[in-house]
Motif scaffolding. Structure first.
Motif, PDB file in Angstrom:
ATOM      1  N   ILE A 101       2.053  46.126  25.659  1.00  0.00           N
ATOM      2  CA  ILE A 101       2.112  47.055  24.527  1.00  0.00           C
ATOM      3  C   ILE A 101       3.461  47.781  24.509  1.00  0.00           C
ATOM      4  CG2 ILE A 101       1.128  49.206  23.639  1.00  0.00           C
ATOM      5  CD1 ILE A 101      -1.623  48.003  24.629  1.00  0.00           C
ATOM      6  N   ILE A 102       3.943  48.139  25.701  1.00  0.00           N
ATOM      7  CA  ILE A 102       5.261  48.786  25.761  1.00  0.00           C
ATOM      8  C   ILE A 102       6.325  47.855  25.176  1.00  0.00           C
ATOM      9  CG2 ILE A 102       7.069  49.568  27.343  1.00  0.00           C
ATOM     10  CD1 ILE A 102       4.779  50.527  29.194  1.00  0.00           C
ATOM     11  N   ILE A 103       6.250  46.583  25.546  1.00  0.00           N
ATOM     12  CA  ILE A 103       7.224  45.610  25.038  1.00  0.00           C
ATOM     13  C   ILE A 103       7.094  45.493  23.522  1.00  0.00           C
ATOM     14  CG2 ILE A 103       7.841  43.169  25.036  1.00  0.00           C
ATOM     15  CD1 ILE A 103       7.015  43.120  28.005  1.00  0.00           C
ATOM     16  N   LEU A 104       5.858  45.487  23.058  1.00  0.00           N
ATOM     17  CA  LEU A 104       5.602  45.364  21.621  1.00  0.00           C
ATOM     18  C   LEU A 104       6.218  46.539  20.875  1.00  0.00           C
ATOM     19  CD1 LEU A 104       3.950  43.366  19.862  1.00  0.00           C
ATOM     20  CD2 LEU A 104       2.164  45.115  19.806  1.00  0.00           C
ATOM     21  N   VAL A 105       5.980  47.749  21.376  1.00  0.00           N
ATOM     22  CA  VAL A 105       6.522  48.949  20.741  1.00  0.00           C
ATOM     23  C   VAL A 105       8.048  48.890  20.747  1.00  0.00           C
ATOM     24  CG1 VAL A 105       6.779  51.454  21.002  1.00  0.00           C
ATOM     25  CG2 VAL A 105       4.538  50.389  21.297  1.00  0.00           C
ATOM     26  N   PHE A 106       8.578  48.506  21.885  1.00  0.00           N
ATOM     27  CA  PHE A 106      10.016  48.386  22.038  1.00  0.00           C
ATOM     28  C   PHE A 106      10.579  47.396  21.013  1.00  0.00           C
ATOM     29  CE2 PHE A 106      13.869  46.959  24.235  1.00  0.00           C
ATOM     30  CZ  PHE A 106      14.411  48.176  24.594  1.00  0.00           C
ATOM     31  N   THR A 107       9.889  46.262  20.864  1.00  0.00           N
ATOM     32  CA  THR A 107      10.345  45.237  19.920  1.00  0.00           C
ATOM     33  C   THR A 107      10.319  45.771  18.494  1.00  0.00           C
ATOM     34  OG1 THR A 107       9.215  43.713  21.375  1.00  0.00           O
ATOM     35  CG2 THR A 107      10.083  42.807  19.344  1.00  0.00           C
ATOM     36  N   LEU A 108       9.223  46.443  18.145  1.00  0.00           N
ATOM     37  CA  LEU A 108       9.099  46.965  16.786  1.00  0.00           C
ATOM     38  C   LEU A 108      10.198  47.981  16.501  1.00  0.00           C
ATOM     39  CD1 LEU A 108       5.234  47.317  16.405  1.00  0.00           C
ATOM     40  CD2 LEU A 108       6.753  45.590  15.408  1.00  0.00           C
ATOM     41  N   CYS A 109      10.487  48.830  17.488  1.00  0.00           N
ATOM     42  CA  CYS A 109      11.514  49.859  17.301  1.00  0.00           C
ATOM     43  C   CYS A 109      12.893  49.242  17.089  1.00  0.00           C
ATOM     44  CB  CYS A 109      11.571  50.786  18.507  1.00  0.00           C
ATOM     45  SG  CYS A 109      10.165  51.875  18.610  1.00  0.00           S
ATOM     46  N   THR A 110      13.161  48.161  17.822  1.00  0.00           N
ATOM     47  CA  THR A 110      14.511  47.595  17.755  1.00  0.00           C
ATOM     48  C   THR A 110      14.657  46.561  16.652  1.00  0.00           C
ATOM     49  OG1 THR A 110      13.833  46.072  19.479  1.00  0.00           O
ATOM     50  CG2 THR A 110      15.118  47.981  20.160  1.00  0.00           C
ATOM     51  N   ASN A 111      13.534  46.032  16.204  1.00  0.00           N
ATOM     52  CA  ASN A 111      13.571  44.955  15.222  1.00  0.00           C
ATOM     53  C   ASN A 111      14.353  45.309  13.970  1.00  0.00           C
ATOM     54  OD1 ASN A 111      12.728  42.489  15.888  1.00  0.00           O
ATOM     55  ND2 ASN A 111      10.729  42.617  14.910  1.00  0.00           N
ATOM     56  N   ARG A 112      14.243  46.533  13.539  1.00  0.00           N
ATOM     57  CA  ARG A 112      14.880  46.898  12.281  1.00  0.00           C
ATOM     58  C   ARG A 112      16.406  46.906  12.392  1.00  0.00           C
ATOM     59  NH1 ARG A 112      14.815  52.863  11.423  1.00  0.00           N
ATOM     60  NH2 ARG A 112      14.886  53.791  13.486  1.00  0.00           N
ATOM     61  N   TYR A 113      16.896  46.910  13.649  1.00  0.00           N
ATOM     62  CA  TYR A 113      18.350  46.847  13.825  1.00  0.00           C
ATOM     63  C   TYR A 113      18.840  45.412  13.923  1.00  0.00           C
ATOM     64  CZ  TYR A 113      18.172  51.819  14.851  1.00  0.00           C
ATOM     65  OH  TYR A 113      17.991  53.156  14.781  1.00  0.00           O
ATOM     66  N   ALA A 114      18.064  44.623  14.650  1.00  0.00           N
ATOM     67  CA  ALA A 114      18.528  43.269  14.937  1.00  0.00           C
ATOM     68  C   ALA A 114      18.420  42.395  13.693  1.00  0.00           C
ATOM     69  CB  ALA A 114      17.690  42.682  16.069  1.00  0.00           C
ATOM     70  N   ASP A 115      19.522  41.804  13.277  1.00  0.00           N
ATOM     71  CA  ASP A 115      19.455  40.951  12.090  1.00  0.00           C
ATOM     72  C   ASP A 115      19.293  39.499  12.525  1.00  0.00           C
ATOM     73  OD1 ASP A 115      23.034  40.795  11.341  1.00  0.00           O
ATOM     74  OD2 ASP A 115      21.834  40.083  13.016  1.00  0.00           O
ATOM     75  N   GLU A 116      19.270  38.628  11.558  1.00  0.00           N
ATOM     76  CA  GLU A 116      19.012  37.224  11.822  1.00  0.00           C
ATOM     77  C   GLU A 116      20.050  36.610  12.770  1.00  0.00           C
ATOM     78  OE1 GLU A 116      16.530  34.956  10.640  1.00  0.00           O
ATOM     79  OE2 GLU A 116      15.591  36.927  10.561  1.00  0.00           O
ATOM     80  N   ASP A 117      21.304  36.925  12.542  1.00  0.00           N
ATOM     81  CA  ASP A 117      22.367  36.312  13.332  1.00  0.00           C
ATOM     82  C   ASP A 117      22.221  36.603  14.816  1.00  0.00           C
ATOM     83  OD1 ASP A 117      23.382  35.316  11.107  1.00  0.00           O
ATOM     84  OD2 ASP A 117      25.110  36.683  10.948  1.00  0.00           O
ATOM     85  N   ALA A 118      21.996  37.859  15.100  1.00  0.00           N
ATOM     86  CA  ALA A 118      21.870  38.250  16.503  1.00  0.00           C
ATOM     87  C   ALA A 118      20.679  37.537  17.118  1.00  0.00           C
ATOM     88  CB  ALA A 118      21.705  39.754  16.624  1.00  0.00           C
ATOM     89  N   GLY A 119      19.640  37.396  16.288  1.00  0.00           N
ATOM     90  CA  GLY A 119      18.443  36.734  16.766  1.00  0.00           C
ATOM     91  C   GLY A 119      18.723  35.311  17.220  1.00  0.00           C
ATOM     92  N   SER A 120      19.562  34.618  16.473  1.00  0.00           N
ATOM     93  CA  SER A 120      19.804  33.225  16.825  1.00  0.00           C
ATOM     94  C   SER A 120      20.659  33.109  18.085  1.00  0.00           C
ATOM     95  CB  SER A 120      20.485  32.502  15.659  1.00  0.00           C
ATOM     96  OG  SER A 120      21.759  33.066  15.447  1.00  0.00           O
ATOM     97  N   SER A 121      21.535  34.084  18.301  1.00  0.00           N
ATOM     98  CA  SER A 121      22.383  33.987  19.487  1.00  0.00           C
ATOM     99  C   SER A 121      21.579  34.272  20.750  1.00  0.00           C
ATOM    100  CB  SER A 121      23.541  34.980  19.398  1.00  0.00           C
ATOM    101  OG  SER A 121      23.081  36.287  19.649  1.00  0.00           O
ATOM    102  N   ARG A 122      20.438  34.882  20.564  1.00  0.00           N
ATOM    103  CA  ARG A 122      19.619  35.258  21.714  1.00  0.00           C
ATOM    104  C   ARG A 122      18.841  34.055  22.238  1.00  0.00           C
ATOM    105  NH1 ARG A 122      15.085  38.819  19.503  1.00  0.00           N
ATOM    106  NH2 ARG A 122      16.825  40.159  19.025  1.00  0.00           N
ATOM    107  N   GLY A 123      18.483  33.177  21.296  1.00  0.00           N
ATOM    108  CA  GLY A 123      17.548  32.106  21.634  1.00  0.00           C
ATOM    109  C   GLY A 123      17.938  31.271  22.835  1.00  0.00           C
ATOM    110  N   GLY A 124      19.199  30.878  22.892  1.00  0.00           N
ATOM    111  CA  GLY A 124      19.602  29.915  23.912  1.00  0.00           C
ATOM    112  C   GLY A 124      19.505  30.423  25.330  1.00  0.00           C
ATOM    113  N   VAL A 125      19.805  31.666  25.538  1.00  0.00           N
ATOM    114  CA  VAL A 125      19.951  32.124  26.910  1.00  0.00           C
ATOM    115  C   VAL A 125      18.715  32.787  27.477  1.00  0.00           C
ATOM    116  CG1 VAL A 125      22.408  32.323  27.250  1.00  0.00           C
ATOM    117  CG2 VAL A 125      21.225  34.009  25.851  1.00  0.00           C
TER     118      VAL A 125
END
Lengths: 272, 498
Positions: A245-269
């Motif tokens: 749940i902590i991770i979920l809350v953390f994700t929801l809080c940060t999601n509005r900042y992270a855009d699509e591009d950043a998301g794709s760069s995260r996937g590989g590593v």
């Protein structure tokens, strides 16, 4: 050819089936089991004792705080180290940019336990006796381990940044500091968030680093393990759930900042 | 004695071998219908896997030659076919800790034969999950009943005299390896006196240079030793006629008050230790990072051997308060055997096969722990192996006479079982491998914790290991408060500039 055209005829839903099955078997089903265990006691009766027990004990809540402490300090140190490097790399006029980047990423090619073992020996030489500074050692170990995960997304974001914007800023009279503060930094926030995401969460649970550097204090990961090896699956499941749940809350809080591009760069590593 | 490779490497190879044998078995024997499949689950690297070099061949005084070519369980398959004319296939797998094994069993894994430690055997016995050995198994006249013929009288007596719910352990369990716990220390910095007490872990002189075990049972035992040190070393207590049973009660004290006191002691120990370790302590002793390490006797032997190779001396001391006698034993599981006489026969035969004296020596050479097997009368293989390991060379001038008769014949005065060793062995490998009878008198078998005590003790251990929120420094609270205020302030001022 025949088979190929058949293949193409498969609908999207059918193509998603294998992953759907995987999701149900290995994500959804275990999650349901965890929730079941978290809210039952040894006799299989519904209870919220596991939940209240966690928050009423100064020890378990202390472990949560300790994990947060390690994660926050590690993430801050990583950010402070990674941003300048990523900035210089992305902006600098180097001939062999990719080679220099590789130097920073190269530690990831070596097995992580091996790296920490080496770090242990180095720290022993510096400190003499590791056991006097467990928190510091842990933060150093985590930073050592997770730094590339902070550098990469920031570097990618900075690299993609439209140079015209910077020119526009200086045309309009902004000096270097102002350009950085008003243009570069805000535009690199998605990369920063992405980096924080990849460093903060693992450093809350990666207890192998603590074990190997002789920090015998439990963090969230090892606490869950302790409950399970004490046959207390209910308490262990509840702590897993709380962490989730902590991770979920953390994700929801940060999601509005992270855009699509950043998301794709995260996937590989992230999938180490 | 042989474990030159690092433990983890060995475990990896073992896992690989396990997988290979399993796959082999599946492809080759898949269609054989009349064959018995025996599912054995043992500790990692806890059986001879063979593959010895020719120069490792051990030639004993009694003429027996020992060489491990194939894994012991493969040899068992051949032996069973030759002896009983039936095919048996061993599905050999491994577990990491007693708790892992217990969890595996609860999750529905079925095995015929497993080899847990004494307290897990007691727990499984109390839960009625074990299949008793057949009467046949205890028939000394049958030459193939190697276990009952070869088991050490000392181990046999201990297993017969201890009971769970009115039934003796020996009905359900056959001893495999055994040992004690003690203190491995660096004699250059620590005296034998200082090391011969559990209090060494609280000794400020060695602050942050001692290591305890990362498991609650071993640490709790050491803590009891510290807590009750005055009583346990009191001469009235030691000389009391009922010393053995009183000692056992004291060292198995699981009263809630005692557990609370133990927590306080452990809390203070945490400020004095270097680490809680399972495996790393041996290396840390050899590299000099720590001076004192809580060690199981077998691992202590291994560490001393390793240190010798580096021209570094380590020694082993047994705390004067009391020490823990542990053993691992073979038990059959009811749900694995499933009432099948064939299955049970194969399982018992497996136990008998690993209880042959040549198997015992192979295992001891490979694993480094002490086997429960002493050898039947007239079979001196195990004793000769001890002599081969520790006996004095002809060139040694200073020697000691070290009696081990209590283990081999049940009588310590038995002159047939005296090892003449170099004085350099004093307090070293030989003393760890076969503790003297004087040491054995203060050993205690640590019983399993019943459910209530188990909860309290596990809770205590978690409390010791967790960070207490009350210990957060004030400055951290101030920073947190400051950050929260700053964030709130920014929001209130309409900080959303973007």
């Amino acid at each position: 050819m025949q088979s190929k055209s058949n293949w193409l005829k498969l609908s999207k839903a059918q193509l998603a089936l294998p992953y759907g099955l995987f999701l149900v078997c290995f994500v959804l089903a275990p999650l349901i089991v965890i929730i079941y265990y978290a809210f039952t006691n040894g006799e299989g009766v519904f209870t919220i004792e596991n939940l209240t027990g966690f928050f009423l004990s100064t020890k378990t809540i202390g472990t949560l705080a300790y994990s947060f402490g390690i994660a926050i300090v590690t993430t801050s140190v990583c950010l402070l180290l990674a941003y300048p490097i990523a900035y210089i790399l992305a902006r600098g006029n180097f001939k062999h940019k990719s080679v220099i980047l590789m130097i920073f990423i190269m530690p990831m090619w070596i097995n992580f336990t091996l790296r920490i073992t080496a770090l242990k020996e180095i720290l022993t030489i510096i400190e003499g006796n590791l056991s006097f500074h467990p928190f510091l050692n842990t933060v150093i170990g985590m930073t050592y381990d997770f730094l590339p995960f902070m550098i990469l997304p920031i570097y990618t974001t900075l690299l993609k940044l439209d140079k015209n914007l910077l020119e526009a800023a200086s045309d309009l009279g902004a000096d270097t500091v102002q350009t950085f503060m008003k243009v570069t930094l805000p535009l690199s926030v998605p990369g920063i968030i992405s980096g924080i995401f990849m460093v903060f969460l693992p450093s809350m649970t990666n207890y192998v680093v603590l074990d190997m550097l002789y920090n015998s204090t439990y963090i969230m990961g090892s606490l869950i393990g302790a409950y399970f090896s004490a046959y207390d699956w209910h308490g262990g499941s509840m702590i897993s759930l709380i962490l989730l749940i902590i991770i979920l809350v953390f994700t929801l809080c940060t999601n509005r900042y992270a855009d699509e591009d950043a998301g794709s760069s995260r996937g590989g590593v992230i999938s180490r | 004695m042989r474990r030159k490779m690092h433990k983890k490497l060995l475990a990896a190879i073992l896992a690989f071998v396990c997988v290979c044998t399993l796959q082999n078995g599946i492809t080759v024997h898949a269609k054989a219908e009349d064959e018995i499949v025996l599912r054995v689950c043992n500790w990692e690297e806890y059986i001879d896997l063979g593959g010895w070099d020719e120069e490792e061949r051990i030639e004993l005084d009694n003429g027996v030659e020992i060489l491990g070519v194939n894994p012991l369980y493969d040899d068992f398959e051949d032996w069973y076919f030759e002896t009983y004319g039936k095919k048996v296939r061993v599905e050999y797998s491994c577990f990491g800790t007693n708790e892992d094994l217990y969890n595996q069993l609860n999750l529905g894994d079925t095995y015929d034969l497993v080899c847990p430690s004494e307290y897990m055997i007691m727990k499984l016995m109390a839960e009625g999950r074990l299949e008793p050995y057949s009467e046949e198994f205890y028939d000394k006249n049958n030459k193939c009943n190697y276990y009952i013929n070869n088991v050490s009288p000392y181990i046999d007596k201990m297993m017969r005299e201890n009971e769970i719910n009115g039934e003796s352990w020996s009905k359900y369990a056959a001893g495999y390896m055994w040992g004690i716990t003690g203190v491995l220390y660096n004699p250059a910095e620590v005296t034998q006196d200082e090391a011969s007490t559990w209090k060494v872990f609280a000794n400020e002189k060695f602050k942050r240079q001692v290591a305890l075990k990362d498991n609650v049972r071993d640490s709790y035992f050491a803590t009891l030793g510290i807590l009750k040190a005055d009583l346990l070393t009191d001469s009235d207590f030691i000389n009391a006629p009922d010393y053995a049973s009183r000692l056992e009660d004291e060292m198995n004290d699981i009263h809630p008050d005692t557990i609370n006191e133990a927590q306080d002691i452990l809390d203070s120990l945490m400020g004095n230790i270097y680490s809680l370790e399972t495996d790393s302590g041996k290396a840390d002793m050899i590299t000099g990072k720590i001076l004192v390490d809580y060690q199981w006797s077998g691992d202590a032997v291994y560490a001393m051997d390793q240190a010798d190779e580096d021209d570094f001396t380590l020694m082993f001391a047994v705390p004067k308060e009391s020490t823990n006698l542990w053993f691992d034993g073979w038990v059959m599981l009811k749900n694995g055997i499933g009432g099948s006489a064939e299955q049970k026969h194969a399982a018992e035969a497996f136990v008998n096969f690993v209880s042959r004296t040549d198997s015992a020596v192979r295992n001891m050479y490979y694993i480094g722990y002490t086997s429960s097997i002493a050898g039947a009368e007239g079979d001196t293989t195990v004793f000769d192996y001890m002599n081969w390991c520790y006996g004095a060379e002809d060139s040694d001038t200073d020697t000691i006479e070290y009696p081990v008769g209590y283990f081999f014949s049940g009588d310590d005065a038995d002159m047939d079982y005296v090892i003449t060793a170099s004085t350099e062995q004093i307090g070293r490998q030989l003393y760890a491998q076969y503790p003297s009878q004087e040491v054995m008198q203060r050993t205690v078998v640590m019983r399993y914790f019943d459910e209530d005590a188990s909860k309290l003790i596990n809770r205590m251990w978690i409390n010791v290991r967790c960070f207490d929120i009350k210990d957060v420094p004030v400055v951290v609270w101030v920073i947190v408060l400051f950050v929260i205020l700053a964030l709130l302030g920014k929001r209130a001022l309409g900080g959303k500039t973007r």
